[in-house]
Design a protein around this motif. Structure first.
Motif, mmCIF file in Angstrom:
data_model
loop_
_atom_site.group_PDB
_atom_site.id
_atom_site.type_symbol
_atom_site.label_atom_id
_atom_site.label_comp_id
_atom_site.label_asym_id
_atom_site.label_seq_id
_atom_site.Cartn_x
_atom_site.Cartn_y
_atom_site.Cartn_z
ATOM 1 N N ASP A 80 26.080 -1.748 -24.453
ATOM 2 C CA ASP A 80 26.460 -1.370 -23.973
ATOM 3 C C ASP A 80 26.460 -0.265 -22.337
ATOM 4 N N ALA A 81 25.341 -0.499 -21.905
ATOM 5 C CA ALA A 81 25.847 0.060 -20.506
ATOM 6 C C ALA A 81 26.477 -0.743 -19.564
ATOM 7 N N LYS A 82 27.055 -1.652 -19.687
ATOM 8 C CA LYS A 82 27.803 -2.446 -18.714
ATOM 9 C C LYS A 82 29.267 -1.955 -19.563
ATOM 10 N N LEU A 83 29.386 -1.740 -20.625
ATOM 11 C CA LEU A 83 30.522 -2.298 -21.622
ATOM 12 C C LEU A 83 31.077 -0.148 -20.848
ATOM 13 N N ALA A 84 30.572 0.344 -20.540
ATOM 14 C CA ALA A 84 30.426 1.759 -19.990
ATOM 15 C C ALA A 84 30.892 1.286 -18.432
ATOM 16 N N GLN A 85 29.864 0.314 -17.837
ATOM 17 C CA GLN A 85 30.583 0.672 -16.212
ATOM 18 C C GLN A 85 31.991 -0.097 -16.370
ATOM 19 N N ALA A 86 31.954 -1.228 -17.357
ATOM 20 C CA ALA A 86 33.579 -1.004 -17.568
ATOM 21 C C ALA A 86 34.799 -0.851 -17.784
ATOM 22 N N LYS A 87 34.726 0.710 -18.987
ATOM 23 C CA LYS A 87 35.593 0.945 -19.010
ATOM 24 C C LYS A 87 35.536 2.066 -17.960
ATOM 25 N N ALA A 88 34.903 2.232 -16.601
ATOM 26 C CA ALA A 88 34.749 3.034 -15.768
ATOM 27 C C ALA A 88 35.624 2.073 -14.181
ATOM 28 N N LEU A 89 35.897 1.025 -14.938
ATOM 29 C CA LEU A 89 36.726 0.342 -13.595
ATOM 30 C C LEU A 89 38.004 0.188 -14.665
ATOM 31 N N GLY A 90 37.730 0.544 -15.053
ATOM 32 C CA GLY A 90 39.000 0.892 -15.986
ATOM 33 C C GLY A 90 39.717 -0.087 -17.263
#
Length: 338
Positions: free
Chosen positions: A195-205
């Motif tokens: 979930d943490a990486k998914l949050a980072q991916a969302k921050a990328l767009g």
């Protein structure tokens, strides 16, 4: 003499050792490069472990991606000037057009010598200039991960505004694919076990994230997000364990770019009927040509796009960097700075 790392005496990280080698000299049409940085790919571990070539010619310098400074020119080498930054293309003989069988024997880091050395010599026709706004570390991530994603999304995928693209994971290829798909105006779904990486991916767009660990039927989640239509394009990095679900998540007439084999190199029980019903197009992607690399660089420069780097190691800790890669826990690229 120069410092380099070589695979010698067997396979596995225990057989990657530091060595002193002669600094090479450029011959006719060649360029001597002082390496500035390299980045790592899953393929590098495959080479080191003997997966790709059990008959490896030793000693072999591993690693295929990097950037360096031109410091000497061979006779009739006129394409670059002393001091310019350049990156080698992964498949040295694939300059344009369709690939051939013969091209596959000219890839860096196996069977050709790789870039984990302080100096390398390569033909000038196997090099490209890198975007000026990128750091050495960022530029080093482009040759495999960047070109693979560009090939999948733009060259073959022809992703357009309004399309929905599924990207598996958050490694180098995946995040480049996310960035390139967003440049085309697409919606992007990212899958990850974190979930943490998914949050980072969302921050990328990224527009949507699916945790495939807590939601094993991620294909159904894709269908739900697209209101039953399915994804226009799926970048499949899992291979054996993911391809059937990729087919299930695809729209009728959609395309799957087969990029990786992280979960296996073969698929038991390939879902042929669902593939037929979806008129699925399965396109294998094996990096790309020099022309693709140069078109990608033009787009990266125009949009001032920046690659995602997870961790940077010094050259003296190259084995630690490779160990980090082997563990598989990273977001973006792992790089080594000289």
């Amino acid at each position: 003499m120069m410092k380099a790392y070589v695979i010698q005496g067997g396979f596995g990280l225990d057989h990657v050792t530091e060595a002193d080698l002669p600094i090479p000299s450029p011959a006719r049409g060649e360029v001597l490069i002082r390496m500035k940085a390299v980045s790592l790919n899953a393929r590098d571990i495959g080479v080191i472990d003997g997966f790709y070539n059990p008959e490896l010619c030793e000693p072999l310098v591993p690693v295929s991606d990097g950037v360096g400074e031109v410091i000497a020119l061979g006779e009739h080498a006129v394409k670059f000037q002393i001091g310019e930054r350049v990156s080698p293309i992964f498949t040295q003989s694939w300059r344009s057009g369709e690939a051939t069988r013969e091209n596959w024997i000219t890839s860096l880091g196996s069977p050709l010598q790789g870039l984990l050395a302080e100096y390398v010599v390569l033909p000038e026709e196997g090099l490209v200039r890198v975007p000026e706004h990128l750091t050495d570390i960022e530029a080093a991530t482009l040759p495999c991960a960047g070109v693979t994603a560009w090939h999948a999304i733009v060259e073959e995928g022809k992703v357009k505004a309004g399309d929905t693209v599924v990207v598996q994971g958050t490694g180098g290829v995946s995040l480049f694919a996310l960035q390139f798909a967003k440049l085309q105006g697409a919606k992007v779904i990212v899958t990850s076990s974190s979930d943490a990486k998914l949050a980072q991916a969302k921050a990328l767009g990224a527009d949507h994230g699916i945790n495939y660990k807590s939601n094993a039927e991620w294909d159904q989640a894709v269908l739900a997000y697209t209101e039953g239509r399915g994804a226009d394009h799926i970048v499949d990095l899992g291979g054996g364990a993911t391809l059937n679900r990729s087919i299930s998540a695809l729209k009728v007439g959609g395309q799957i770019s087969i990029v990786g084999i992280l979960s296996g190199a073969s698929v038991e029980g390939l879902a042929i009927v669902p593939a037929i019903l979806r008129r699925a197009r399965l396109q294998a992607i094996n990096v790309g040509s020099r022309d693709m690399f140069e078109r990608m660089n033009a787009a990266i420069a125009h949009y001032e796009l920046r690659p995602v780097v997870d961790t940077v190691y010094p050259f003296t800790q190259a084995l630690a960097a490779l160990g980090h890669l082997a563990k598989g826990s990273y977001f973006g690229k792992i790089a080594i700075q000289f």
